[in-house]
Design an enzyme around this catalytic site. Structure first.
Site, mmCIF file in Angstrom:
data_model
loop_
_atom_site.group_PDB
_atom_site.id
_atom_site.type_symbol
_atom_site.label_atom_id
_atom_site.label_comp_id
_atom_site.label_asym_id
_atom_site.label_seq_id
_atom_site.Cartn_x
_atom_site.Cartn_y
_atom_site.Cartn_z
ATOM 1 C CD GLN A 56 -1.672 -2.257 1.949
ATOM 2 O OE1 GLN A 56 -0.516 -2.678 1.942
ATOM 3 N NE2 GLN A 56 -2.637 -2.877 2.590
ATOM 4 C CG ASP A 92 -6.173 -0.502 10.597
ATOM 5 O OD1 ASP A 92 -4.973 -0.240 10.383
ATOM 6 O OD2 ASP A 92 -7.020 -0.611 9.705
ATOM 7 C CG ASN A 120 -0.877 1.301 11.204
ATOM 8 O OD1 ASN A 120 -1.972 1.448 10.648
ATOM 9 N ND2 ASN A 120 0.242 1.730 10.647
HETATM 10 O O1 MRU Z 1 -5.094 -3.349 5.210
HETATM 11 P P1 MRU Z 1 -5.335 -1.882 5.007
HETATM 12 O O2 MRU Z 1 -4.755 -1.347 3.735
HETATM 13 O O3 MRU Z 1 -6.784 -1.516 5.182
HETATM 14 O O4 MRU Z 1 -4.527 -1.214 6.204
HETATM 15 C C1 MRU Z 1 -4.510 0.187 6.321
HETATM 16 C C2 MRU Z 1 -3.676 0.659 7.452
HETATM 17 O O5 MRU Z 1 -3.038 -0.104 8.145
HETATM 18 C C3 MRU Z 1 -3.714 2.125 7.740
HETATM 19 O O6 MRU Z 1 -2.490 2.555 8.279
HETATM 20 C C4 MRU Z 1 -4.822 2.406 8.765
HETATM 21 O O7 MRU Z 1 -6.034 1.865 8.326
HETATM 22 C C5 MRU Z 1 -4.989 3.842 9.018
HETATM 23 S S1 MRU Z 1 -5.760 4.647 7.654
HETATM 24 C C6 MRU Z 1 -5.933 6.294 7.989
#
Ligand code: MRU
Length: 368
Positions: free
Chosen positions: A203, A244, A254
């Site tokens: 990501q 999260d 996170n």
């Molecule tokens: O698996 P994902 O891509 O949904 O994980 C996203 C993250 O870990 C972000 O750092 C978290 O959701 C914070 S978003 C402002």
């Protein structure tokens, strides 16, 4: 934020007034595609399949999913069905439960005939509130970047390290970790971002780099193992990541790998900040180890997708056939490693007392 000069949010109500549009994040950075979501089932699939992802955006999508569900069935069992379908999509980001509880509590108080319009209005509000909250995070976080800039030579960039994508794509707009970065950049502060690639789904490499590039923010994508080396050599002024779920004691969950960056930051005296909107705080969970950690498909580890030099998008296997893999999606960084929590109400110490004092209305569980 802007994509080729045009302002976008990550999710919005369609021009027909009922369907929901979202940027398909599975296709970035290779293709910019807007997906149309027309049912609660499709909203659930979009979250589960990571067409949308990032804790605040998962919450906003779930709210729109409830509104789409109310088009089909406005009864109490209809609310329950939509709730159950959406809550089962991903386990870690608490924004999902927050949004669904907010929606269902509000809907249950209304007559069935009022529910569809009220659901749409509340979903649109939740999306709008996310933008306002992130703008607040931007202003509070800006002060930290300004302080770092004051310690630099004139014209020298402040170096911020971030992990995964806590950018505008992970929220409705602005992002959480990126909000202060965008505001600093827009205010003329020289800033450069070290972007962890964030295996296995990348990501950072595919989404954060794409966003920052489109906004003109200087950045460098680094393999996930690089941060410690950079910190040892004074090349990181501060780290800012998203989350999260934050437990009541300030522990932070996170994307997998965040904990290792926090350890390296601690060892090297680099401030380690976590940016979060208040719906990401889970006062019902006392400490981080109680947070459910999503385990995702082995394919995310065994395969990589990219664009070939002749323009085709292809998936290739990178692990020997038969080798078992583990794919934990998230980890927990203990509060003691977190320098501060950047929230819409200010930068807080990562501890239970500070969280409860800043958000007394949320500290009383179930009072959405
Ligand atoms: O698996 P994902 O891509 O949904 O994980 C996203 C993250 O870990 C972000 O750092 C978290 O959701 C914070 S978003 C402002």
């Amino acid at each position: 934020m802007k994509v080729d000069g045009k302002h976008y949010r990550s999710i919005w109500l369609g021009s027909d007034g009922w369907s929901v549009c979202a940027i398909d994040q599975r296709r970035l950075p290779h293709e910019f595609v807007v997906a149309k979501i027309t049912t609660c089932e499709e909203a659930a699939d979009a979250i589960r399949g990571m067409l949308v992802r990032g804790a605040p955006l998962i919450g906003a999508t779930a709210a729109f999913g409830m509104a789409l569900g109310m088009r089909d069935d406005r009864s109490d069992p209809g609310i329950d069905r939509a709730y159950e379908m959406l809550i089962a999509t991903r386990p870690t980001a608490i924004n999902l439960k927050w949004a669904l509880d907010t929606m269902s509590t509000m809907l249950r108080r209304l007559a069935p005939s009022e529910r569809r319009d009220a659901a749409y209005a509340r979903a649109v509000d939740i999306a709008g509130e996310d933008v306002t909250i992130n703008r607040g995070i931007a202003s509070h976080g800006l002060a930290l970047i300004e302080a770092a800039a004051a310690r630099k030579k004139p014209g020298e960039a402040v170096n911020v390290l971030t992990h995964c994508n806590a950018g505008w794509l992970a929220t409705v707009d602005w992002g959480t970790a990126t909000a202060p970065i965008y505001l600093a950049h827009d205010s003329g502060i020289p800033i450069h971002v070290w972007v962890d690639e964030t295996r296995p789904r990348n990501q950072g490499a595919s989404l954060t780099a794409w966003e920052l590039g489109h906004h003109g923010v200087a950045h460098t994508v680094i393999p996930d193992n690089t941060g410690g080396h950079l910190m040892q050599h004074g090349m990181v002024d501060l780290a800012i990541v998203g989350t999260d779920r934050v437990a009541a004691n300030g522990d932070v969950c996170n994307k997998i790998g965040t904990y290792l960056k926090a350890l390296a930051a601690h060892d090297n005296g680099v401030p380690f900040y976590v940016a979060l909107p208040s719906p990401t705080i889970d006062f019902a969970v006392a400490e981080g180890r109680q947070i459910p950690i999503e385990q995702r498909s082995a394919q995310e580890v065994t395969e990589m997708t990219g664009r070939t030099s002749d323009g085709r998008i292809e998936t290739v296997r990178i692990v020997p056939p038969g080798s078992p893999v583990a794919n934990y999606g998230f980890d927990v960084t203990p509060a003691r490693l977190v320098t501060g929590l950047i929230t819409e109400r200010g930068v807080l110490q990562a501890d239970g007392a500070a969280l409860a004092a800043a958000f007394p209305e949320r500290a009383r569980p179930t009072n959405y």
